[in-house]
Design a protein around this motif. Structure first.
Motif, PDB file in Angstrom:
ATOM      1  N   ALA A  45      51.702 -37.169 -54.511  1.00  0.00           N
ATOM      2  CA  ALA A  45      50.768 -37.609 -53.469  1.00  0.00           C
ATOM      3  C   ALA A  45      50.506 -36.474 -52.482  1.00  0.00           C
ATOM      4  N   THR A  46      51.571 -35.745 -52.105  1.00  0.00           N
ATOM      5  CA  THR A  46      51.413 -34.630 -51.156  1.00  0.00           C
ATOM      6  C   THR A  46      50.502 -33.556 -51.750  1.00  0.00           C
ATOM      7  N   LEU A  47      50.732 -33.232 -53.020  1.00  0.00           N
ATOM      8  CA  LEU A  47      49.914 -32.185 -53.655  1.00  0.00           C
ATOM      9  C   LEU A  47      48.465 -32.646 -53.856  1.00  0.00           C
ATOM     10  N   ILE A  48      48.293 -33.915 -54.217  1.00  0.00           N
ATOM     11  CA  ILE A  48      46.927 -34.441 -54.389  1.00  0.00           C
ATOM     12  C   ILE A  48      46.198 -34.406 -53.044  1.00  0.00           C
ATOM     13  N   GLU A  66      46.820 -43.178 -60.566  1.00  0.00           N
ATOM     14  CA  GLU A  66      45.377 -43.434 -60.732  1.00  0.00           C
ATOM     15  C   GLU A  66      44.525 -42.315 -60.116  1.00  0.00           C
ATOM     16  N   ILE A  67      44.965 -41.787 -58.972  1.00  0.00           N
ATOM     17  CA  ILE A  67      44.161 -40.776 -58.268  1.00  0.00           C
ATOM     18  C   ILE A  67      44.348 -39.375 -58.854  1.00  0.00           C
ATOM     19  N   VAL A  86      41.670 -39.782 -48.932  1.00  0.00           N
ATOM     20  CA  VAL A  86      41.896 -40.071 -47.502  1.00  0.00           C
ATOM     21  C   VAL A  86      42.932 -41.193 -47.361  1.00  0.00           C
ATOM     22  N   ALA A  87      42.786 -42.236 -48.217  1.00  0.00           N
ATOM     23  CA  ALA A  87      43.725 -43.364 -48.167  1.00  0.00           C
ATOM     24  C   ALA A  87      45.145 -42.903 -48.497  1.00  0.00           C
ATOM     25  N   LEU A  88      45.223 -41.987 -49.458  1.00  0.00           N
ATOM     26  CA  LEU A  88      46.538 -41.465 -49.861  1.00  0.00           C
ATOM     27  C   LEU A  88      47.168 -40.648 -48.726  1.00  0.00           C
ATOM     28  N   ARG A  89      46.334 -39.813 -48.078  1.00  0.00           N
ATOM     29  CA  ARG A  89      46.818 -39.005 -46.956  1.00  0.00           C
ATOM     30  C   ARG A  89      47.344 -39.908 -45.840  1.00  0.00           C
ATOM     31  N   GLN A  90      46.578 -40.973 -45.586  1.00  0.00           N
ATOM     32  CA  GLN A  90      46.986 -41.924 -44.538  1.00  0.00           C
ATOM     33  C   GLN A  90      48.303 -42.600 -44.907  1.00  0.00           C
ATOM     34  N   ALA A  91      48.387 -43.010 -46.194  1.00  0.00           N
ATOM     35  CA  ALA A  91      49.608 -43.690 -46.652  1.00  0.00           C
ATOM     36  C   ALA A  91      50.812 -42.767 -46.470  1.00  0.00           C
ATOM     37  N   LEU A  92      50.602 -41.469 -46.753  1.00  0.00           N
ATOM     38  CA  LEU A  92      51.702 -40.499 -46.636  1.00  0.00           C
ATOM     39  C   LEU A  92      52.129 -40.304 -45.177  1.00  0.00           C
TER      40      LEU A  92
END
Lengths: 97, 187
Positions: A77-80, B20-21, B32-38
């Motif tokens: 997730a961090t890399l994506i 999926e992403i 953007v959603a992934l960044r927010q989740a992180l």
């Protein structure tokens, strides 16, 4: 494993399971049987220790696998989020983005 | 047969979302959603930290009391060598995990030595050998993950060696200008 009392005397038997049935195997009586029983007892104790060590190890391994899966997801997730993606197992940076 | 897991539904959903992403052109909204989740969903980070702590405590409990202190000091030194204090959150998580995997490898080696020294069935020996191989694999995998992250997100990060092989060649290290610290996995 066990001692069985028949007509006032003690006899030592070993039990084992074969195809769902319990097979009782006569070992003997007297000092020889006592020695066999002591030896079987030690073997059982060792097996129980092995089982305990194995169960404890499996519990930690499950936790370690879960952490690794979660950490891997967080790393991905961090890399994506930084614009990378995997292509055939290799991380690549998006060219125009 | 489904693999046994202690991970909750939210964790499994996050893992699925990342899968999926993870392709060349993900939708900007998804990223953007992934960044927010992180950044905002601290539960995932806490869960990873908690699991790591749990495994660490269980493994420490397996060690004989007289060597726990020594192992603890060795773990602290390992974290320091890997630059724990100055690392971002994701790297800290990985460094903590490297420590736990190192500890697991150490405990497994100890158990193997003790148990195989006694009379043991071939099946038992094979099981412990498999366990040892899995412990080595986990340890190397998490080192590789740290290498991947540093190579991409911190090009001037330290050098990491597995055995005699340098596995991250990120950032040009010029002799005499910058001393690269070396971390090896030959334990």
């Amino acid at each position: 494993m066990g001692w069985e009392k028949r007509r006032g005397r003690h006899y030592y038997y070993r039990k084992r399971r074969e195809g769902g049935r319990v097979i009782s195997e006569y070992v003997g009586t007297g000092p020889a049987a006592e020695l066999a029983a002591a030896s079987d007892g030690l073997l059982q104790e060792r097996r129980a220790k092995e089982r305990k060590a194995r169960a404890e190890s499996e519990s930690v391994e499950m936790i370690l696998d879960d952490i690794q899966a979660l950490t891997q997801a967080l790393v991905r997730a961090t890399l994506i989020a930084e614009g990378y993606h995997t292509h055939r197992g290799q991380w690549r940076k998006k060219r125009h983005g | 047969m489904a693999k046994k897991t202690t991970n909750d539904k939210a964790t499994q959903e996050f893992q699925a979302l990342v899968g999926e992403i993870n392709h060349e052109n993900p939708a900007a909204m998804d990223v953007v959603a992934l960044r927010q989740a992180l950044q905002e969903d601290k539960a995932l980070w806490h869960r990873a930290g908690d699991l790591n702590y749990l495994a660490h405590q269980q493994l420490m409990g397996k060690l004989p009391p007289h060597i726990r202190e020594g192992v603890h000091l060795r773990l602290e030194a390992l974290q320091e060598e890997l630059g724990y204090a100055e690392s971002p959150a994701i790297e800290r998580l990985l460094i903590e995990q490297i420590g736990t995997c190192w500890l697991n490898l150490h405990v497994t080696q100890l158990f193997c030595a003790v148990l195989t020294g006694q009379t043991m069935s071939m099946k038992g020996v094979e099981q412990w050998e498999r366990r040892l191989t899995a412990a080595q694999r986990r340890y190397l995998k998490v080192i590789e993950m740290l290498t991947q992250v540093r190579r991409r997100l911190r090009p001037n990060a330290m050098q990491v060696n597995i055995g005699t092989q340098q596995v991250n060649v990120a950032g040009k290290v010029e002799a005499g200008k910058r001393k690269a610290r070396s971390v090896t996995s030959e334990e």
